[in-house]
Write a protein that holds these residues in place. Structure first.
Motif, PDB file in Angstrom:
ATOM      1  N   GLY A 233      -2.142   4.555  -7.341  1.00  0.00           N
ATOM      2  CA  GLY A 233      -0.990   4.163  -8.144  1.00  0.00           C
ATOM      3  C   GLY A 233      -0.710   2.667  -8.088  1.00  0.00           C
ATOM      4  O   GLY A 233       0.386   2.223  -8.412  1.00  0.00           O
ATOM      5  N   GLY A 234      -1.692   1.888  -7.675  1.00  0.00           N
ATOM      6  CA  GLY A 234      -1.506   0.436  -7.600  1.00  0.00           C
ATOM      7  C   GLY A 234      -0.909  -0.024  -6.281  1.00  0.00           C
ATOM      8  O   GLY A 234      -0.530  -1.180  -6.137  1.00  0.00           O
ATOM      9  N   PHE A 235      -0.840   0.888  -5.305  1.00  0.00           N
ATOM     10  CA  PHE A 235      -0.328   0.518  -3.987  1.00  0.00           C
ATOM     11  C   PHE A 235      -1.498   0.202  -3.062  1.00  0.00           C
ATOM     12  O   PHE A 235      -2.613   0.706  -3.238  1.00  0.00           O
ATOM     13  CB  PHE A 235       0.537   1.644  -3.416  1.00  0.00           C
ATOM     14  N   LEU A 236      -1.248  -0.614  -2.057  1.00  0.00           N
ATOM     15  CA  LEU A 236      -2.266  -1.097  -1.129  1.00  0.00           C
ATOM     16  C   LEU A 236      -2.888   0.053  -0.347  1.00  0.00           C
ATOM     17  O   LEU A 236      -2.183   0.871   0.247  1.00  0.00           O
ATOM     18  CB  LEU A 236      -1.617  -2.099  -0.165  1.00  0.00           C
ATOM     19  N   ASN A 237      -4.227   0.114  -0.340  1.00  0.00           N
ATOM     20  CA  ASN A 237      -4.960   1.180   0.357  1.00  0.00           C
ATOM     21  C   ASN A 237      -5.044   0.868   1.848  1.00  0.00           C
ATOM     22  O   ASN A 237      -5.938   0.173   2.297  1.00  0.00           O
ATOM     23  CB  ASN A 237      -6.375   1.315  -0.210  1.00  0.00           C
ATOM     24  N   VAL A 238      -4.084   1.389   2.613  1.00  0.00           N
ATOM     25  CA  VAL A 238      -4.065   1.133   4.053  1.00  0.00           C
ATOM     26  C   VAL A 238      -4.183   2.442   4.825  1.00  0.00           C
ATOM     27  O   VAL A 238      -3.880   3.519   4.308  1.00  0.00           O
ATOM     28  CB  VAL A 238      -2.775   0.401   4.497  1.00  0.00           C
ATOM     29  N   ASP A 239      -4.616   2.320   6.073  1.00  0.00           N
ATOM     30  CA  ASP A 239      -4.623   3.447   6.985  1.00  0.00           C
ATOM     31  C   ASP A 239      -3.175   3.819   7.292  1.00  0.00           C
ATOM     32  O   ASP A 239      -2.359   2.941   7.597  1.00  0.00           O
ATOM     33  CB  ASP A 239      -5.359   3.060   8.271  1.00  0.00           C
ATOM     34  N   ASN A 240      -2.844   5.098   7.236  1.00  0.00           N
ATOM     35  CA  ASN A 240      -1.455   5.542   7.433  1.00  0.00           C
ATOM     36  C   ASN A 240      -0.891   5.146   8.789  1.00  0.00           C
ATOM     37  O   ASN A 240       0.315   4.932   8.920  1.00  0.00           O
ATOM     38  CB  ASN A 240      -1.349   7.060   7.301  1.00  0.00           C
ATOM     39  N   LYS A 241      -1.720   5.091   9.812  1.00  0.00           N
ATOM     40  CA  LYS A 241      -1.225   4.794  11.154  1.00  0.00           C
ATOM     41  C   LYS A 241      -1.254   3.304  11.482  1.00  0.00           C
ATOM     42  O   LYS A 241      -0.261   2.739  11.903  1.00  0.00           O
ATOM     43  CB  LYS A 241      -2.016   5.586  12.191  1.00  0.00           C
ATOM     44  N   THR A 242      -2.403   2.660  11.288  1.00  0.00           N
ATOM     45  CA  THR A 242      -2.534   1.249  11.700  1.00  0.00           C
ATOM     46  C   THR A 242      -2.013   0.286  10.645  1.00  0.00           C
ATOM     47  O   THR A 242      -1.768  -0.878  10.949  1.00  0.00           O
ATOM     48  CB  THR A 242      -4.000   0.896  12.000  1.00  0.00           C
ATOM     49  N   LEU A 243      -1.885   0.729   9.418  1.00  0.00           N
ATOM     50  CA  LEU A 243      -1.454  -0.074   8.265  1.00  0.00           C
ATOM     51  C   LEU A 243      -2.456  -1.183   7.933  1.00  0.00           C
ATOM     52  O   LEU A 243      -2.140  -2.143   7.244  1.00  0.00           O
ATOM     53  CB  LEU A 243      -0.042  -0.639   8.477  1.00  0.00           C
ATOM     54  N   GLN A 244      -3.687  -1.014   8.424  1.00  0.00           N
ATOM     55  CA  GLN A 244      -4.775  -1.937   8.116  1.00  0.00           C
ATOM     56  C   GLN A 244      -5.453  -1.462   6.833  1.00  0.00           C
ATOM     57  O   GLN A 244      -5.624  -0.254   6.617  1.00  0.00           O
ATOM     58  CB  GLN A 244      -5.785  -1.947   9.263  1.00  0.00           C
ATOM     59  N   HIS A 245      -5.843  -2.422   5.979  1.00  0.00           N
ATOM     60  CA  HIS A 245      -6.516  -2.075   4.726  1.00  0.00           C
ATOM     61  C   HIS A 245      -7.780  -1.282   5.037  1.00  0.00           C
ATOM     62  O   HIS A 245      -8.467  -1.552   6.018  1.00  0.00           O
ATOM     63  CB  HIS A 245      -6.856  -3.348   3.939  1.00  0.00           C
TER      64      HIS A 245
ATOM     65  N   GLN B 151     -10.570  -1.169   3.412  1.00  0.00           N
ATOM     66  CA  GLN B 151     -11.834  -1.851   3.128  1.00  0.00           C
ATOM     67  C   GLN B 151     -11.902  -3.228   3.783  1.00  0.00           C
ATOM     68  O   GLN B 151     -12.954  -3.624   4.268  1.00  0.00           O
ATOM     69  CB  GLN B 151     -12.027  -1.993   1.618  1.00  0.00           C
ATOM     70  N   TYR B 152     -10.798  -3.952   3.804  1.00  0.00           N
ATOM     71  CA  TYR B 152     -10.781  -5.318   4.332  1.00  0.00           C
ATOM     72  C   TYR B 152      -9.989  -5.341   5.637  1.00  0.00           C
ATOM     73  O   TYR B 152      -8.772  -5.209   5.638  1.00  0.00           O
ATOM     74  CB  TYR B 152     -10.159  -6.280   3.319  1.00  0.00           C
ATOM     75  N   ASP B 153     -10.696  -5.515   6.768  1.00  0.00           N
ATOM     76  CA  ASP B 153     -10.039  -5.389   8.070  1.00  0.00           C
ATOM     77  C   ASP B 153      -9.123  -6.551   8.426  1.00  0.00           C
ATOM     78  O   ASP B 153      -8.411  -6.502   9.419  1.00  0.00           O
ATOM     79  CB  ASP B 153     -11.063  -5.150   9.177  1.00  0.00           C
ATOM     80  N   ASN B 154      -9.099  -7.589   7.605  1.00  0.00           N
ATOM     81  CA  ASN B 154      -8.204  -8.719   7.862  1.00  0.00           C
ATOM     82  C   ASN B 154      -6.914  -8.643   7.041  1.00  0.00           C
ATOM     83  O   ASN B 154      -6.134  -9.595   7.018  1.00  0.00           O
ATOM     84  CB  ASN B 154      -8.910 -10.050   7.588  1.00  0.00           C
TER      85      ASN B 154
END
Length: 137
Positions: free
Chosen positions: A52-64, A66-69
């Protein structure tokens, strides 16, 4: 809620199971409207149409994913919790912790539990606090 009548300060509510509608008066109203995604995130490969156009992050760590930075904070994240001020507020310590650990080459150990909360005004002299975690707990 399917309708707000500003003139008489009432709202129309529909039971999603039965379809029955009722009208209820209100003194104050607090509403969390659905958020809108960001076409710029999709364009730049940080989100997808499926999210839906929202940032693809891990639910727990909130890290993207695809891009770990890249880490997400607040309403921009594609996570299954309410988008509200206090949701983002509770994510701050997780993102800060994980950014510091990533900078030091350590594993990410900060985990967001989905906590989102908001005040609910029930009347002139009554209020309560509504909160939930992932999974509607």
């Amino acid at each position: 809620m399917t309708e707000v009548n500003k003139a008489d300060r009432s709202g129309v509510f529909e039971d999603v199971k039965t379809g029955q509608k009722t009208t209820r008066p209100f003194a104050q109203m607090y509403s969390l409207v659905p958020g809108k995604g960001h076409s710029e995130l999709v364009r730049d490969g940080l989100a997808t149409q499926e999210s839906g156009g929202f940032l693809n992050v891990d639910n727990k760590t909130l890290q993207h994913k695809q891009y770990d930075n890249i880490f997400g904070l607040g309403d921009v994240n594609d996570i299954p919790t309410t988008k509200c001020f206090y949701g983002g507020y509770h994510q701050i310590h997780v993102v800060r912790n994980n950014l510091e650990r990533r900078a030091k080459g350590l594993s990410l150990n900060g985990h967001y539990d989905g906590l989102a909360e908001a005040p609910l005004i029930l009347g002139q002299t009554q209020a309560c606090w509504v909160q939930h975690y992932y999974g509607g707990k």
